[in-house]
Design a protein around this motif. Structure first.
Motif, PDB file in Angstrom:
ATOM      1  N   THR A  81       0.878  -1.171   0.000  1.00  0.00           N
ATOM      2  CA  THR A  81       0.000   0.000   0.000  1.00  0.00           C
ATOM      3  C   THR A  81       0.913   1.217   0.000  1.00  0.00           C
ATOM      4  N   LEU A  82       0.373   2.360  -0.364  1.00  0.00           N
ATOM      5  CA  LEU A  82       1.185   3.578  -0.353  1.00  0.00           C
ATOM      6  C   LEU A  82       1.718   3.861   1.044  1.00  0.00           C
ATOM      7  N   TYR A  83       0.871   3.626   2.040  1.00  0.00           N
ATOM      8  CA  TYR A  83       1.288   3.880   3.424  1.00  0.00           C
ATOM      9  C   TYR A  83       2.486   3.014   3.801  1.00  0.00           C
ATOM     10  N   LEU A  84       2.430   1.714   3.455  1.00  0.00           N
ATOM     11  CA  LEU A  84       3.515   0.807   3.809  1.00  0.00           C
ATOM     12  C   LEU A  84       4.808   1.153   3.074  1.00  0.00           C
ATOM     13  N   ILE A  85       4.686   1.572   1.822  1.00  0.00           N
ATOM     14  CA  ILE A  85       5.882   1.949   1.060  1.00  0.00           C
ATOM     15  C   ILE A  85       6.505   3.211   1.656  1.00  0.00           C
ATOM     16  N   ALA A  86       5.662   4.193   1.988  1.00  0.00           N
ATOM     17  CA  ALA A  86       6.170   5.422   2.602  1.00  0.00           C
ATOM     18  C   ALA A  86       6.863   5.111   3.926  1.00  0.00           C
ATOM     19  N   LYS A  87       6.252   4.227   4.711  1.00  0.00           N
ATOM     20  CA  LYS A  87       6.842   3.848   5.996  1.00  0.00           C
ATOM     21  C   LYS A  87       8.164   3.114   5.795  1.00  0.00           C
ATOM     22  N   LYS A  88       8.226   2.257   4.794  1.00  0.00           N
ATOM     23  CA  LYS A  88       9.441   1.489   4.497  1.00  0.00           C
ATOM     24  C   LYS A  88      10.629   2.405   4.218  1.00  0.00           C
ATOM     25  N   TYR A  89      10.363   3.522   3.501  1.00  0.00           N
ATOM     26  CA  TYR A  89      11.455   4.415   3.110  1.00  0.00           C
ATOM     27  C   TYR A  89      11.573   5.643   4.022  1.00  0.00           C
ATOM     28  N   GLY A  90      10.737   5.694   5.053  1.00  0.00           N
ATOM     29  CA  GLY A  90      10.845   6.773   6.026  1.00  0.00           C
ATOM     30  C   GLY A  90      10.481   8.137   5.487  1.00  0.00           C
ATOM     31  N   ILE A  91       9.487   8.182   4.608  1.00  0.00           N
ATOM     32  CA  ILE A  91       9.037   9.455   4.054  1.00  0.00           C
ATOM     33  C   ILE A  91       7.547   9.632   4.336  1.00  0.00           C
ATOM     34  N   ALA A  92       7.079  10.870   4.259  1.00  0.00           N
ATOM     35  CA  ALA A  92       5.659  11.138   4.479  1.00  0.00           C
ATOM     36  C   ALA A  92       4.836  10.614   3.307  1.00  0.00           C
ATOM     37  N   TYR A 106      -4.623   4.752  -5.250  1.00  0.00           N
ATOM     38  CA  TYR A 106      -4.511   3.346  -5.616  1.00  0.00           C
ATOM     39  C   TYR A 106      -3.226   3.065  -6.396  1.00  0.00           C
ATOM     40  N   ILE A 107      -2.623   1.920  -6.126  1.00  0.00           N
ATOM     41  CA  ILE A 107      -1.455   1.449  -6.844  1.00  0.00           C
ATOM     42  C   ILE A 107      -1.685  -0.011  -7.235  1.00  0.00           C
ATOM     43  N   TYR A 108      -0.897  -0.514  -8.169  1.00  0.00           N
ATOM     44  CA  TYR A 108      -1.092  -1.880  -8.620  1.00  0.00           C
ATOM     45  C   TYR A 108       0.261  -2.589  -8.743  1.00  0.00           C
ATOM     46  N   PRO A 109       0.282  -3.920  -8.568  1.00  0.00           N
ATOM     47  CA  PRO A 109       1.544  -4.673  -8.654  1.00  0.00           C
ATOM     48  C   PRO A 109       2.247  -4.438  -9.981  1.00  0.00           C
ATOM     49  N   GLY A 110       3.552  -4.247  -9.915  1.00  0.00           N
ATOM     50  CA  GLY A 110       4.343  -4.005 -11.112  1.00  0.00           C
ATOM     51  C   GLY A 110       4.530  -2.533 -11.427  1.00  0.00           C
ATOM     52  N   GLU A 111       3.745  -1.679 -10.807  1.00  0.00           N
ATOM     53  CA  GLU A 111       3.892  -0.236 -11.024  1.00  0.00           C
ATOM     54  C   GLU A 111       5.207   0.236 -10.409  1.00  0.00           C
ATOM     55  N   VAL A 112       5.911   1.111 -11.120  1.00  0.00           N
ATOM     56  CA  VAL A 112       7.194   1.625 -10.636  1.00  0.00           C
ATOM     57  C   VAL A 112       6.992   3.022 -10.057  1.00  0.00           C
ATOM     58  N   LEU A 113       7.351   3.190  -8.799  1.00  0.00           N
ATOM     59  CA  LEU A 113       7.180   4.464  -8.109  1.00  0.00           C
ATOM     60  C   LEU A 113       8.518   5.153  -7.895  1.00  0.00           C
ATOM     61  N   ASN A 114       8.519   6.480  -8.001  1.00  0.00           N
ATOM     62  CA  ASN A 114       9.687   7.268  -7.618  1.00  0.00           C
ATOM     63  C   ASN A 114       9.742   7.356  -6.093  1.00  0.00           C
ATOM     64  N   ILE A 115      10.917   7.212  -5.536  1.00  0.00           N
ATOM     65  CA  ILE A 115      11.106   7.367  -4.092  1.00  0.00           C
ATOM     66  C   ILE A 115      11.940   8.631  -3.880  1.00  0.00           C
ATOM     67  N   PRO A 116      11.304   9.737  -3.521  1.00  0.00           N
ATOM     68  CA  PRO A 116      12.029  11.010  -3.430  1.00  0.00           C
ATOM     69  C   PRO A 116      13.006  11.037  -2.266  1.00  0.00           C
ATOM     70  N   ALA A 117      14.125  11.702  -2.490  1.00  0.00           N
ATOM     71  CA  ALA A 117      15.145  11.812  -1.444  1.00  0.00           C
ATOM     72  C   ALA A 117      14.914  13.047  -0.590  1.00  0.00           C
ATOM     73  N   GLY A 118      14.107  13.963  -1.095  1.00  0.00           N
ATOM     74  CA  GLY A 118      13.876  15.208  -0.374  1.00  0.00           C
ATOM     75  C   GLY A 118      12.565  15.211   0.391  1.00  0.00           C
ATOM     76  N   TRP A 119      12.029  16.389   0.584  1.00  0.00           N
ATOM     77  CA  TRP A 119      10.833  16.576   1.412  1.00  0.00           C
ATOM     78  C   TRP A 119      10.108  17.795   0.890  1.00  0.00           C
TER      79      TRP A 119
END
Length: 253
Positions: A81-92, A106-119
């Motif tokens: 879920t978006l919440y779990l991914i955000a928690k995994k990478y320590g971002i809001a 909503y997100i779906y399996p196989g979708e590629v998300l950007n993980i921002p380094a900033g805030w």
């Protein structure tokens, strides 16, 4: 295969993997209200780098324009879920959503998300800001933006914050964010939300972003000192040169 050949093969493979992961350019689709400054904060880079990497002629961008940004990525798994991914990478959560133009809820399996380094909203330091500020100043400025422009476009929110900061830098007004916002002149509050109490409402995330962006130099008005709703009948305000109009808001010098 002898040991020397195996060692050579492993070295080549390792070098190839390092070369592939050293720099990764992800796609980011510009959204309404974006600026290169805002995007640079989100991906922890600078405006000049984005301009150079995308061969831009200026800092002007437009909605749906695709930009290359340096960002880590993550491929969505079935249980994510978006919440779990955000928690995994320590971002809001809202930071993760902001970094991915086509993602809302909503997100779906196989979708590629950007993980921002900033805030998208920082409040830890005033280094580099156009005026000194504390966390309470930033919160107050963001609350004013929410009260004055919550239903307006993001550009209007940045403009409201910029007007306050323009006053701080102008000798005709108080010299701090707090004193400008709470100023009473001629028996009247300078900002209606202070009078009616709306200033005490919590700030929205967009307003926090806008306040931060203005603090670090973004000013769509190019120096305006006043703003008002276009329904006003105040002839003194209408007599001033118009710097910017966004929605129902008018900004003047």
């Amino acid at each position: 295969m002898n040991f020397k050949k195996i060692r050579t093969l492993l070295f080549a493979l390792t070098f190839s993997m390092l070369s592939f992961t050293q720099v990764y350019a992800a796609n980011y689709t510009v959204k309404s209200g974006d600026s290169l400054f805002k995007i640079s904060i989100l991906f922890k880079t600078d405006v000049d780098t984005i301009i150079k990497n995308n061969n831009l002629k200026s800092s002007e961008i437009y909605p749906n324009q695709v930009l290359y940004v340096n960002s880590s990525t993550y491929t969505v798994k079935p249980s994510d879920t978006l919440y779990l991914i955000a928690k995994k990478y320590g971002i809001a959560l809202n930071t993760l959503i902001a970094a991915n133009s086509n993602v809302d809820k909503y997100i779906y399996p196989g979708e590629v998300l950007n993980i921002p380094a900033g805030w998208i909203f920082k409040s830890t330091s005033s280094s580099g800001s156009i005026v000194p500020y504390s966390e309470s100043d930033l919160d107050l400025l963001a609350r004013l933006v929410t009260a004055e422009a919550e239903g307006e476009a993001y550009k209007a929110k940045v403009a409201v914050a910029a007007v306050v900061l323009n006053r701080v830098q102008n000798s005709r007004f108080p010299s701090t964010i707090k004193d400008v916002i709470y100023e009473v002149s001629g028996g009247y509050y300078q900002f209606t939300p202070v009078y009616n109490g709306w200033i005490n409402k919590s700030a929205s995330q967009d307003s926090k972003n806008a306040a931060y962006e203005a603090l670090y130099g973004s000013d769509p008005t190019n120096g305006a000192l006043y703003y008002f709703d276009d329904s006003t009948t105040n002839t003194w305000l209408w007599s001033k040169p118009i710097a910017l109009r966004v929605g129902k808001m008018v900004f003047v010098y």
